[in-house]
Every structure is written in structure tokens, then in C-alpha cells.
Design a protein around this motif. Structure first.
Motif, PDB file in Angstrom:
ATOM      1  N   TRP A  47     -13.613   2.725   0.553  1.00  0.00           N
ATOM      2  CA  TRP A  47     -12.885   3.468  -0.318  1.00  0.00           C
ATOM      3  C   TRP A  47     -13.441   2.942  -1.580  1.00  0.00           C
ATOM      4  CZ3 TRP A  47      -6.858   3.263  -0.227  1.00  0.00           C
ATOM      5  CH2 TRP A  47      -6.519   3.878  -1.615  1.00  0.00           C
ATOM      6  N   ILE A  48     -13.993   3.952  -2.460  1.00  0.00           N
ATOM      7  CA  ILE A  48     -14.600   3.502  -3.835  1.00  0.00           C
ATOM      8  C   ILE A  48     -13.706   4.424  -4.923  1.00  0.00           C
ATOM      9  CG2 ILE A  48     -16.499   3.907  -5.166  1.00  0.00           C
ATOM     10  CD1 ILE A  48     -18.166   4.356  -2.880  1.00  0.00           C
ATOM     11  N   ASP A  75     -17.155   7.808   6.942  1.00  0.00           N
ATOM     12  CA  ASP A  75     -16.096   8.333   6.197  1.00  0.00           C
ATOM     13  C   ASP A  75     -15.751   7.532   4.864  1.00  0.00           C
ATOM     14  OD1 ASP A  75     -15.377  10.774   7.881  1.00  0.00           O
ATOM     15  OD2 ASP A  75     -14.966   9.015   9.389  1.00  0.00           O
ATOM     16  N   VAL A  76     -15.941   8.186   3.702  1.00  0.00           N
ATOM     17  CA  VAL A  76     -15.815   7.363   2.502  1.00  0.00           C
ATOM     18  C   VAL A  76     -14.787   8.151   1.758  1.00  0.00           C
ATOM     19  CG1 VAL A  76     -17.013   6.666   0.450  1.00  0.00           C
ATOM     20  CG2 VAL A  76     -18.256   6.577   2.487  1.00  0.00           C
ATOM     21  N   LEU A  77     -13.660   7.563   1.306  1.00  0.00           N
ATOM     22  CA  LEU A  77     -12.749   8.037   0.285  1.00  0.00           C
ATOM     23  C   LEU A  77     -13.097   7.453  -0.996  1.00  0.00           C
ATOM     24  CD1 LEU A  77      -9.970   9.416  -0.476  1.00  0.00           C
ATOM     25  CD2 LEU A  77      -8.952   6.926   0.044  1.00  0.00           C
ATOM     26  N   CYS A  78     -13.335   8.397  -1.736  1.00  0.00           N
ATOM     27  CA  CYS A  78     -13.660   8.337  -3.408  1.00  0.00           C
ATOM     28  C   CYS A  78     -12.445   8.865  -4.236  1.00  0.00           C
ATOM     29  CB  CYS A  78     -14.832   9.173  -3.798  1.00  0.00           C
ATOM     30  SG  CYS A  78     -16.472   8.544  -3.010  1.00  0.00           S
ATOM     31  N   SER A 125      -6.848   2.528   5.900  1.00  0.00           N
ATOM     32  CA  SER A 125      -7.420   1.513   6.455  1.00  0.00           C
ATOM     33  C   SER A 125      -8.985   1.158   6.632  1.00  0.00           C
ATOM     34  CB  SER A 125      -7.123   1.375   8.057  1.00  0.00           C
ATOM     35  OG  SER A 125      -7.449   0.376   9.027  1.00  0.00           O
ATOM     36  N   PRO A 126      -9.376   0.910   5.277  1.00  0.00           N
ATOM     37  CA  PRO A 126     -10.983   0.605   4.951  1.00  0.00           C
ATOM     38  C   PRO A 126     -11.077  -0.687   5.465  1.00  0.00           C
ATOM     39  CG  PRO A 126      -9.537   0.507   2.863  1.00  0.00           C
ATOM     40  CD  PRO A 126      -8.609   0.821   3.919  1.00  0.00           C
ATOM     41  N   ARG A 145      -5.606  -6.957   0.677  1.00  0.00           N
ATOM     42  CA  ARG A 145      -5.752  -8.440   1.051  1.00  0.00           C
ATOM     43  C   ARG A 145      -4.693  -8.677   2.451  1.00  0.00           C
ATOM     44  NH1 ARG A 145      -3.576 -10.652  -2.886  1.00  0.00           N
ATOM     45  NH2 ARG A 145      -5.636 -10.778  -4.118  1.00  0.00           N
ATOM     46  N   ARG A 146      -3.765  -7.763   2.437  1.00  0.00           N
ATOM     47  CA  ARG A 146      -2.499  -7.857   3.587  1.00  0.00           C
ATOM     48  C   ARG A 146      -3.406  -7.167   4.819  1.00  0.00           C
ATOM     49  NH1 ARG A 146       1.279  -7.268  -0.364  1.00  0.00           N
ATOM     50  NH2 ARG A 146       1.048  -5.138  -0.483  1.00  0.00           N
ATOM     51  N   HIS A 147      -4.040  -6.110   4.586  1.00  0.00           N
ATOM     52  CA  HIS A 147      -4.828  -5.515   5.791  1.00  0.00           C
ATOM     53  C   HIS A 147      -6.271  -5.707   6.088  1.00  0.00           C
ATOM     54  CE1 HIS A 147      -1.550  -2.257   6.245  1.00  0.00           C
ATOM     55  NE2 HIS A 147      -1.368  -2.760   4.871  1.00  0.00           N
ATOM     56  N   GLY A 148      -6.716  -6.711   5.462  1.00  0.00           N
ATOM     57  CA  GLY A 148      -7.820  -7.495   5.915  1.00  0.00           C
ATOM     58  C   GLY A 148      -9.103  -6.549   5.199  1.00  0.00           C
TER      59      GLY A 148
END
Length: 423
Positions: A47-48, A75-78, A125-126, A145-148
Motif C-alpha cells: 500500500w503506497i 498487487d499494489v494499492l496506491c 491486509s498489506p 501496527r495491529r495487523h502486522g
């Protein structure tokens, strides 16, 4: 104050603010994505986040040199906060030079309410999140932080004012701390280290130098060429901010008086100011036409009010001279390296602290000209209309200045690849 209490207070502030923000013309566009009412963003390993147009170009550079971790692609989310940024990210997603197998989704960044960001990060979920320059969003960082999710702040910059503001909030450093900061200058590195600790901060080459170093000569088939008369000089007034509009109006009037046949290309930094500029220019008795309304070459002496995305670079490539905004008021300045890469000497005002990392070398060489105010900018631009240095000479000198300072995008991509491999 505990981290959970800080997040609860922050979330409440957002819940109170969202109804007001929804009335804002700029934020209303994409509101369904910003609030997740249209559903959460798609799943992605990276994720950017790029705040606006300038950061979106940095994201584009990073995308071009990403190393894909396997045969299945990446797969990248921008995401971005502005219409300009979204337009650039969509152009980047369609870039034929991107690595094969790179799949990009471009969307608006969700509002940073922790309750919204928790849904967004859980859905995406990045493995890695990349924030560009000064994008430290507490809700997003807490959810990562919570999702690692490992968080990289790249091309990082921080002013003394921002550092003081963060230090004034108890627990802010704990709430905001990314896994690693790659700072764009030694000064920025020291400020980030003071907030997060030196073990989390490294120095990197500024990605903007990489863009300048690889800039190519303007193409002969420039799509804007047919909009300009062949017998009149063209001057760009680029990235003009709302707070300096009166000054730029004075600049435009003065330049037309000094050179009545000049064609001015006026580029507001934000598109919601186009209608405001149109009214302002007509009240001032200055001839203007929206770029979208042109069906042939503009008349000499006209002001072209730019209401199309992604064309500022093409305009610089045709300009004889250029003013770069955000610099006539204490706003930090906009990117004056862009016209340089097109072989045009940019004129800026006295306020360009956002680009202090460039140093004064370019000004000392005459590759950038600084004016004290709008009248001074008129004088310099009028002089450049008469005595502009050769475009290729300017480009070559700019390339030499950037030589040895590139590689920032590759360093960011290297860190992303390392973290993805260690998931």
C-alpha cells in the motif's frame, strides 16, 4: 495518556469532523471511497500513500523499479488525498514501462478515523505500507501496527515547526512511529531521530533528484503544441496556490503589460480554484480562456486557464519562461525541478523551504532565479523572454547537478522487496 485513549479521542474527533468535511468541495469528490461507503479497498501486498500530485509522481518512480517477489506478480494499492494525485496515479497504473505482473489499483485515501482505517487495513491486509514525505496518519499507522504491516516512511521530510507540534502531544511518538524512516536530507534525519530515535532513521537520496537525472529531451509531438500560436512566446505560471492568487494576478497583469503578445498558461495547484480564477481574471479585465474550451491556437496576449490534469510537464516543455508557485507566500514552494528538467529556468518567490534540500547551488549558477515579490518576478520573467538560455544548455547543467544524487526510488524498492521476502 495511554495509546488506546489517544486513539479513542482521535476517532471521536473524526466522527465529529466527517459531516463538516463532507461539505468541502475538494473532499466531497471521492467521498464514498474516503468513508468506505462504497466498500473497502481491494487486497494488496503493498500500500503506497501519496498525499497529492508531487508525492504521486514519487510513487510512480517507485512503481517503475519495483522488484516482483514471484511469478504470480504483485498487487499494489496506491492512494492519495486529491483529484490531482488520483489522476497521476491512474496514469502511472497504465504506464507501459512498469514491470510485467505489477497490478495497481488507484483510489482515494480513506479518512484517518481509526474505526475507518481498521476496516481498510483489515481488508487490504498489506505486508508493507509506504508513506511518502510527511504522510504520518495516526489511524492508519495504528491499524498497520495491529495487523502486522511494516511501515516505511520514504523520502521523509519534517520541518522544525512540525517537530515541535508532534512533541507537544503526549504519546504522539508512540502513536506515529513507523518501522523505518528514510529521510531526504541530514536535517530531516535529525528531526525524525529526535522524535522516533536514531535507530529507526536512515538517510536516502531524494527521489526528486532521480526524476531530474533521468529526464529526457522534450518530445517533438507535444500534445499541447497546437494550442499555442507560433509567433508568440509562452510563459507558464505553475502550481499557483490559493494564498498567493492576488500576487500572481499582479504578476500576470504586469507580464502582459511588459510583453502584450505573450501567452500565459495559468495552472492552479488545485482544480477547485479554476472557477475562482476565471471570475477573478474577468473582473480584472484580463483576457482568459479555459484550456478545455480551446479548439485551435490561443490568441496572443491571452491567459490560458488550465483545467486539465497531467499537462504541466508538457507545458513546461513548450515554455520560454516559467514561474513556480507556492513561493510568493510562506507556503514552502512547489517543485521547481520540473521546469528545469524541460530546459526552462524557473522563477520562484522567496519562500521555498520545502526545497531547501536542493541547496543554493542552482540559484548561484543562475539555473533558478529568485524574486522578492510579484513585481520582481515580472522583471525576471520579462528578461528571460528576451534572453532565455538555450533549452539544452539548461537541461545539461541540471542533469550534471543531479548526477550522483539519484537512486532514491531504487533504495525504497530494495527495502520493500526485503520486507516482502521476510513476511
Amino acid at each position: 495518556m495511554s495509546r488506546s485513549l489517544l486513539e479513542s479521542c482521535y476517532d471521536l474527533a473524526w466522527k465529529l469532523a466527517v459531516p463538516l468535511l463532507s461539505r468541502n468541495a475538494r473532499l466531497r469528490e471521492g467521498l464514498e471511497e474516503r468513508t468506505l461507503r462504497s466498500g473497502p479497498p481491494p487486497r494488496a501486498r503493498v500500500w503506497i500513500q501519496a498525499a497529492s500530485g508531487g508525492e504521486a509522481y514519487l510513487a510512480w518512480d517507485v512503481l517503475r523499479c519495483l522488484t516482483l517477489p514471484g511469478e504470480s506478480g504483485l498487487d499494489v494499492l496506491c492512494t492519495t488525498n486529491t483529484r490531482q494525485g488520483l489522476g497521476i496515479l491512474k496514469q502511472a497504473a497504465a504506464d507501459p514501462e512498469l514491470p510485467e505482473g505489477l497490478r495497481i489499483q488507484a483510489r482515494y485515501f480513506p479518512f484517518d478515523a481509526p474505526s475507518i482505517m481498521e476496516r481498510a487495513v483489515a481488508a487490504v491486509s498489506p505486508g508493507v505500507a509506504v508513506l511518502l514525505e510527511s504522510e504520518m496518519w495516526p489511524g492508519f499507522l495504528a491499524a498497520c501496527r495491529r495487523h502486522g504491516t511494516r511501515v516505511l516512511l520514504a523520502n521523509g521530510r519534517m520541518t522544525e515547526k512540525s517537530l515541535s507540534r508532534y512533541r507537544a502531544v503526549p504519546g504522539a511518538a508512540r502513536l506515529l512511529r513507523p518501522d523505518l524512516v528514510l529521510a531526504m536530507s541530514p536535517e530531516d534525519r535529525e528531526r525524525f531521530a529526535a522524535l522516533f530515535g536514531p535507530e529507526r532513521v536512515r538517510l536516502m537520496p531524494n527521489i526528486k533528484f532521480g526524476r531530474l537525472a533521468r529526464a529526457s529531451a522534450p518530445a517533438g509531438d507535444n500534445p499541447l503544441r497546437d494550442l499555442l500560436p507560433g509567433d508568440a512566446p509562452f510563459v507558464v505560471l505553475g502550481s499557483v496556490r490559493r494564498q498567493e492568487e492576488e500576487d500572481v494576478l499582479e504578476l500576470a497583469r504586469g507580464l502582459l503589460e511588459a510583453s502584450p503578445r505573450v501567452v500565459l498558461g495559468l495552472f492552479p495547484r488545485h482544480m477547485d480554484r479554476v472557477a475562482v480564477w476565471e471570475r477573478r481574471l474577468r473582473r480584472a479585465g484580463l483576457p482568459c480562456v479555459r484550456r478545455s474550451a480551446l479548439r485551435g491556437p490561443a490568441a496572443p496576449g491571452a491567459i490560458l486557464l488550465w483545467d486539465a490534469f497531467g499537462e504541466l510537464g508538457h507545458a513546461y516543455a513548450l515554455a520560454r519562461a516559467a514561474f513556480v508557485g507556492g513561493s510568493l507566500k510562506p507556503l514552502g514552494g512547489q517543485n521547481f525541478l520540473e521546469p528545469l528538467s524541460a530546459g526552462v529556468v524557473p522563477v520562484i518567490g522567496p519562500h521555498w523551504s520545502n526545497f531547501s534540500w536542493v541547496g543554493r547551488d542552482l540559484l548561484d549558477q543562475g539555473l533558478v532565479r529568485e524574486a522578492a515579490d510579484a513585481r520582481g518576478a515580472v522583471r525576471i520573467l520579462a528578461d528571460l523572454l528576451e534572453h532565455a538560455p538555450a533549452r539544452e544548455t539548461v537541461r545539461r547543467a541540471a542533469m550534471e547537478h543531479a548526477a550522483g544524487k539519484s537512486g532514491g526510488a531504487r533504495e525504497v524498492c530494495g527495502r520493500i522487496a526485503q520486507w516482502l521476502q521476510n513476511e
